[in-house]
Motif scaffolding. Structure first.
Motif, PDB file in Angstrom:
ATOM      1  N   THR A   1       1.042  -6.412 -12.927  1.00 38.62           N
ATOM      2  CA  THR A   1       0.259  -5.176 -12.776  1.00 38.62           C
ATOM      3  C   THR A   1       0.815  -4.045 -13.624  1.00 38.62           C
TER       4      THR A   1
ATOM      5  N   LEU B   1      -3.390   0.425 -15.123  1.00 41.92           N
ATOM      6  CA  LEU B   1      -3.138   0.283 -13.682  1.00 41.92           C
ATOM      7  C   LEU B   1      -2.037   1.198 -13.177  1.00 41.92           C
TER       8      LEU B   1
ATOM      9  N   ARG C   1      -2.009   3.719  -9.664  1.00 34.30           N
ATOM     10  CA  ARG C   1      -3.167   3.310  -8.862  1.00 34.30           C
ATOM     11  C   ARG C   1      -2.674   2.471  -7.688  1.00 34.30           C
ATOM     12  N   LYS C   2      -3.074   2.830  -6.489  1.00 35.83           N
ATOM     13  CA  LYS C   2      -2.680   2.104  -5.286  1.00 35.83           C
ATOM     14  C   LYS C   2      -3.712   1.021  -4.972  1.00 35.83           C
ATOM     15  N   ILE C   3      -3.215  -0.086  -4.481  1.00 34.50           N
ATOM     16  CA  ILE C   3      -4.082  -1.207  -4.130  1.00 34.50           C
ATOM     17  C   ILE C   3      -4.589  -1.035  -2.707  1.00 34.50           C
TER      18      ILE C   3
ATOM     19  N   SER D   1      -8.246  -7.896  -6.818  1.00 33.25           N
ATOM     20  CA  SER D   1      -7.419  -6.780  -6.343  1.00 33.25           C
ATOM     21  C   SER D   1      -8.118  -5.476  -6.690  1.00 33.25           C
TER      22      SER D   1
ATOM     23  N   HIS E   1      -7.961  -1.491  -7.186  1.00 32.54           N
ATOM     24  CA  HIS E   1      -7.018  -0.428  -7.533  1.00 32.54           C
ATOM     25  C   HIS E   1      -7.766   0.903  -7.480  1.00 32.54           C
TER      26      HIS E   1
ATOM     27  N   SER F   1     -12.673   3.622 -10.363  1.00 34.17           N
ATOM     28  CA  SER F   1     -11.933   2.579  -9.662  1.00 34.17           C
ATOM     29  C   SER F   1     -11.929   1.311 -10.501  1.00 34.17           C
TER      30      SER F   1
ATOM     31  N   GLY G   1       1.706  -0.560  -6.138  1.00 28.76           N
ATOM     32  CA  GLY G   1       0.757  -1.235  -7.015  1.00 28.76           C
ATOM     33  C   GLY G   1       1.207  -2.607  -7.448  1.00 28.76           C
TER      34      GLY G   1
END
Length: 577
Positions: A193, A198, A201-203, A218, A220, A235, A547
């Motif tokens: 990742t 990416l 960016r939080k999953i 996934s 993000h 997103s 992430g």
């Protein structure tokens, strides 16, 4: 009587002179001397001419013409010329050209065989040409589905081998499995990742395909800042093959925050997602990458695929105005993603130019009025998640924020029980955070709640077969899922990043293992494995707050099926009923 027309050329040599004689003759085979005598009586002058020519050895053009005229007359009576000439000359035949008196047009080239065919450009399918003759006679029969499956599997194997070779030559990033400090796994690896798009960016969501178990989605979230204008307020959904962890296979983008996603129920070429503003999106991964935007990071050119279809572009009364909290694939004989086909000449609302897949609204169900009795509706329950029974997709259950599970059907049939309740009486403010159906045929499902309780229900009973209240010390359940390779094992993730492994054959009161993730918070979990194989491969995919995505390979004692495991589990459930 047999006749044959000939134009003969003869070289006549007498003394020192050579003459060329052209004779158009009618050759015949006749056994009748009477006919020969009759012909001589009819044409006595011809004999005189022959005698004169024999004496003088002169053959002029006029003689040839006279011979030709006489031979034409003879052809009507069927007389042989060769018998009449009787010249004692040295005659040598040079060549013969037949059938000169044929009045039809002479064609010197051979006739060319032709076939009528049609073609289509540009081709929009596998069949772009054809004709009157059967294609089956010209083309060998090929099982296209089997060939496609073979090519896909072979391509994946080759890609994995190439990736391993790349790791050997460029060890800057470890792709291979490595030892891990977690006690529940033998090894682990990470999905890469660490991509420029990416960062920060939080999953929020993970989803594993039900058809191809190595395919993973996934989600993000929105970034705090984006260096590329294209990705601002966008997103991202990454499509992974876990055996090729160096980079995502596809990158999907949309304009709103994605709350949930899933693959198509029968293949991994369609991806669905629900957003916070109520949009429902579809990506067709078979589309040509040239119709989507590209951005170059370093030396790599990335394609960012926009949705093929979005309900934002459909202006009607059935659009969602509230956040879509769950999307689920429904696999039935009447609902498959193979039934689509759009005309490229007409404008379709919500469809991108060149897109071939759209969503058609089929039905709407008001859950509160159809699922809950009046006393429950007074509490205005909020639905949080939905799951469909795999053995009968007509049945579904929904989790609520008051600890109850609603039971309904897509065709609004009467079902019992209509509610699944906890062992405690009364209605409490407990959120149902996770539901998972038993993957081995029986109508069982697990429920994980915000108070840390776990319930095991069967579809025919209102109250649970088993309920565990204190396994997480009151910590909310974030995710739970049955093991894909063992019927008696399931995994639980709580809000403190603790992973619990339950083996009901070993202990049906407490989890048999607990693993705390020490480094950072785990936001969600998903399981992958191949239940149809006996290699005992079972992986736990963990999405972390930073992430990062880890894949933990679970130890064999919790992954390999046990002898008569299903029968032993049935006995335990009967004893608890």
């Amino acid at each position: 009587m047999h006749l044959k027309d000939c134009l003969d050329m003869y070289l006549v040599q007498t003394h020192n002179c050579v003459w060329i004689v052209f004779v158009l003759s009618v050759l015949e085979k006749s056994e009748s001397g009477r006919e020969r005598q009759r012909s001589q009586e009819k044409f006595p002058h011809w004999l005189d001419v022959c005698i004169m020519a024999r004496k003088l050895c002169i053959f002029s053009v006029g003689l040839v013409l006279l011979c030709k005229m006489w031979l034409n007359m003879l052809s009507q009576n069927g007389y042989t010329v060769s018998a009449c000439l009787g010249l004692n000359l040295q005659i040598e035949e040079a060549y013969v050209q037949c059938n000169e008196d044929n009045l039809e047009r002479d064609v010197q080239t051979e006739e060319v065989e032709t076939l009528e065919k049609w073609t289509q450009h540009p081709g929009e399918g596998a069949l772009v040409s054809g004709g009157k003759e059967s294609n089956a006679a010209l083309t060998p029969k090929i099982d296209s589905q089997r060939l496609a499956n073979f090519l896909r599997s072979a391509g994946q194997v080759i890609a994995v081998l190439l990736e391993e070779d790349q790791v050997a030559t460029q060890p800057r990033w470890k792709l291979r499995s490595r030892q891990t400090s977690l006690s529940i796994s033998d090894s682990c690896f990470q999905l890469n990742t660490n991509q420029p798009f990416l960062h920060d960016r939080k999953i929020s969501c993970l989803y594993v395909s039900q058809v191809q178990r190595q395919a993973l989605l996934s989600v993000h979230g929105l970034p705090e800042k984006a260096d590329v204008a294209l990705l601002k307020r966008k997103s991202i959904i990454c499509v992974w093959n876990v055996w090729q962890p160096s980079s995502p296979q596809k990158v999907l983008i949309c304009d709103s925050e994605v709350l949930c996603c899933c693959f198509s129920p029968s293949r991994t070429t369609l991806v669905f997602a629900g957003t916070i503003d109520g949009s429902l999106l579809v990506w067709d991964l078979r589309e040509d990458s040239r119709i989507h935007p590209h951005v170059t990071f370093g030396e790599t050119d990335w394609t960012f695929r926009v949705p093929t279809f979005s309900t934002d572009g459909v202006l009607n009364s059935v659009n969602h105005t509230s956040p879509i909290v769950a999307v689920e694939p429904v696999s039935t004989s009447l609902c498959t993603d193979q039934k689509y086909g759009l005309s490229s000449l007409s404008y379709q609302e919500g469809l991108i130019p060149g897109g071939k897949v759209k969503l058609v609204h089929s039905s709407t169900m008001e859950l509160n009025s159809s699922l809950f009795p009046k006393d429950v509706r007074l509490r205005t329950p909020q639905t949080l998640t939905i799951k469909f029974l795999s053995s009968d997709p007509n049945h579904f259950i929904v989790g609520t924020n008051i600890g109850l599970i609603g039971h309904g059907t897509r065709h609004d049939l009467k079902v019992l029980p209509k509610l699944f309740r906890p062992q405690e009486s009364g209605i409490r403010s407990i959120r149902v955070n996770a539901i998972d159906f038993f993957p081995f045929g029986k109508s069982l499902f697990l429920v994980g709640c915000s108070d840390g309780s776990i319930r095991l229900h069967q579809m025919t009973s209102e109250y649970p077969l088993m309920q565990w209240n204190d396994s997480t010390n009151g910590q909310p359940i974030i995710a739970l899922q049955w093991a894909l390779t063992r019927p008696a094992v399931f995994f639980v993730l709580d809000a403190l990043s603790n992973i619990y492994i339950w083996d009901l054959l070993e202990n049906d009161l407490l989890p048999v293992a607990k693993q705390t993730i020490p480094s950072e918070k785990v936001v969600t979990m998903a399981l992958l494995g191949e239940p149809e194989k006996t290699n005992g491969l079972l992986g736990v995919v963990l999405a972390k707050d930073s992430g990062q995505i880890d894949v933990q390979c679970v130890k064999k004692k919790w992954a390999l099926p046990q002898p008569e495991e299903s029968e032993k589990l049935n006995l335990i459930l009967l004893q608890s009923f």
